[in-house]
Design an enzyme around this catalytic site. Structure first.
Site, mmCIF file in Angstrom:
data_model
loop_
_atom_site.group_PDB
_atom_site.id
_atom_site.type_symbol
_atom_site.label_atom_id
_atom_site.label_comp_id
_atom_site.label_asym_id
_atom_site.label_seq_id
_atom_site.Cartn_x
_atom_site.Cartn_y
_atom_site.Cartn_z
ATOM 1 N N GLY A 106 0.827 -1.212 0.000
ATOM 2 C CA GLY A 106 0.000 0.000 0.000
ATOM 3 C C GLY A 106 0.856 1.255 0.000
ATOM 4 O O GLY A 106 1.853 1.319 0.715
ATOM 5 N N THR A 140 17.792 8.169 -3.195
ATOM 6 C CA THR A 140 18.434 8.466 -4.490
ATOM 7 C C THR A 140 19.580 9.453 -4.298
ATOM 8 O O THR A 140 20.715 9.222 -4.762
ATOM 9 C CB THR A 140 17.392 9.060 -5.469
ATOM 10 O OG1 THR A 140 16.340 8.114 -5.616
ATOM 11 C CG2 THR A 140 18.008 9.370 -6.825
ATOM 12 N N ASP A 199 -0.013 2.131 8.549
ATOM 13 C CA ASP A 199 -0.493 1.328 9.689
ATOM 14 C C ASP A 199 0.369 1.440 10.950
ATOM 15 O O ASP A 199 -0.083 1.117 12.038
ATOM 16 C CB ASP A 199 -0.562 -0.166 9.300
ATOM 17 C CG ASP A 199 -1.493 -0.416 8.132
ATOM 18 O OD1 ASP A 199 -2.325 0.463 7.843
ATOM 19 O OD2 ASP A 199 -1.386 -1.488 7.500
HETATM 20 O O1 F6P Z 1 -1.337 -1.533 4.753
HETATM 21 C C1 F6P Z 1 -1.924 -0.340 4.393
HETATM 22 C C2 F6P Z 1 -3.404 -0.490 4.182
HETATM 23 O O2 F6P Z 1 -3.929 0.773 3.851
HETATM 24 C C3 F6P Z 1 -4.167 -1.128 5.340
HETATM 25 O O3 F6P Z 1 -4.447 -0.228 6.372
HETATM 26 C C4 F6P Z 1 -5.379 -1.639 4.631
HETATM 27 O O4 F6P Z 1 -5.936 -2.746 5.337
HETATM 28 C C5 F6P Z 1 -4.847 -2.100 3.297
HETATM 29 O O5 F6P Z 1 -3.651 -1.369 3.094
HETATM 30 C C6 F6P Z 1 -5.767 -1.873 2.133
HETATM 31 O O6 F6P Z 1 -5.154 -2.396 1.002
HETATM 32 P P1 F6P Z 1 -5.631 -2.155 -0.509
HETATM 33 O O7 F6P Z 1 -5.229 -0.770 -0.910
HETATM 34 O O8 F6P Z 1 -4.918 -3.192 -1.281
HETATM 35 O O9 F6P Z 1 -7.117 -2.276 -0.499
#
Ligand code: F6P
Length: 326
Positions: A14, A27, A131
């Site tokens: 993410g 970089t 997170d």
């Molecule tokens: O790990 C970051 C995060 O935003 C989490 O908080 C959430 O559960 C997940 O990614 C959502 O993932 P995606 O963008 O793949 O739906």
């Protein structure tokens, strides 16, 4: 130990605000050190598909203030396979990349750990996730910005909650970690936070209601961590509708807006410090560690610890919210 003259950099999993500041720092610190830099697009997918470009100092100009990641990102299923990782390694060699800097969360660093072991590749991780769930670092890149975004949204929700005397369940991200929920609840003056770390036998909703949340207030905000297990804010709102029908309930799921936006100054500084430290770590011969920050000092955390050990939520934070939400 093989000499490093070219590094590859990628963002994975993410996206998180501040990833660009980290890419820029890595970089420029690498170029400052006399090394070449290759930008790898779409995370491990791009390494497997050879989406790799030369990066100069100018490649990262005008990016520190931008959200998202200029390198793009992906969650790669192929990289979970031995064949996928072999292709990634072959492309690394074909592009003369001697070491890899991976900016991402838990899954991304777990990928780096397996890759490093399998192919004896020096890998350094930077904690990039809203997170804040990586052990060994006080904060992760993107967490502060996401927290501020949530607080700004909850302040707005409070206006309408107060006007209508309603209970709002606001769902925030965090996957399996309650840092965003707990700290945004404190910062936004919410009445309660329902977090995964507190999933004991005690019914958090029952507790909140039985504390007499309407003793001195007519509206309430409860921040709920997203949950695949119980369904998050919707679940609690439906329960109130069934069990306490006298209350007027609404749900807001903040979703991916928490991942966007300009990084805060805190995240830009964190990303810049960690990026420079990543190159210094490689130069010192460090391998397979995540660069973290602890008590305002740079620390090296072995991948095995960063991804395997659960990062606990300080009980003091839970107490603060309880005391202040009377
Ligand atoms: O790990 C970051 C995060 O935003 C989490 O908080 C959430 O559960 C997940 O990614 C959502 O993932 P995606 O963008 O793949 O739906």
């Amino acid at each position: 130990m093989a000499k490093i003259s070219t590094i590859g950099i990628l963002t994975s999993g993410g996206d998180a605000p501040g990833m660009n500041a980290a890419i820029r720092a890595v970089t420029r610190a690498a170029i400052f050190n006399g090394w070449k830099v290759k930008g790898i697009y779409r995370g491990y997918e791009g390494l497997i598909n050879n989406e790799i470009k030369d990066f100069t100092s100018e490649s990262v100009s005008n990016t520190i203030q931008r959200g998202g990641t200029v390198l793009k990102t992906a969650r790669s299923d192929d990289f979970m396979t031995v064949e996928g990782r072999q292709k990634a390694y072959d492309n690394m060699k074909a592009n003369n990349i001697d070491a890899l800097i991976v900016i991402g969360g838990n899954g991304s660093l777990a990928g780096a750990q397996v890759f490093a072991q399998e192919h004896d590749v020096p890998c350094i991780g930077l904690p990039g996730t809203i997170d804040n769930d990586l052990y060994g670092t006080d904060s992760t890149i993107g967490y502060d910005t996401a927290l501020n975004t949530i607080v700004e949204c909850v302040d707005k929700i409070r206006d309408t909650a107060t006007s209508h005397d309603r209970i709002f369940f606001v769902e925030v991200m965090g996957r399996d970690a309650g840092f965003l929920a707990q700290n945004s609840a404190i910062a936004a003056g919410a009445e309660a936070a329902i977090i995964p770390e507190d999933q004991t036998d005690v019914d958090q909703l029952g507790q909140f209601i039985s504390r007499g949340f309407r003793k001195s207030k007519n509206s309430s905000i409860v921040i709920v961590s997203e949950s695949k297990k119980d369904g998050g804010a919707m679940y609690y709102a439906n329960r109130v509708r069934n069990e306490y029908p006298q209350y007027d309930v609404r749900v807001t799921i903040l979703g991916h807006l928490q991942r966007g936006g300009k990084p805060s100054a805190v995240d830009r500084i964190l990303a810049s410090r960690l990026g420079v430290a990543a190159i210094e770590a490689l130069n010192e011969g460090q391998r397979n560690v995540m660069i973290g920050i602890s008590n305002d000092r740079i620390v090296y955390v072995p991948f095995s610890k960063a991804i395997k050990i659960d990062k606990p939520i300080d009980k003091e934070l839970i107490n603060v919210l309880n005391v202040l939400s009377i």
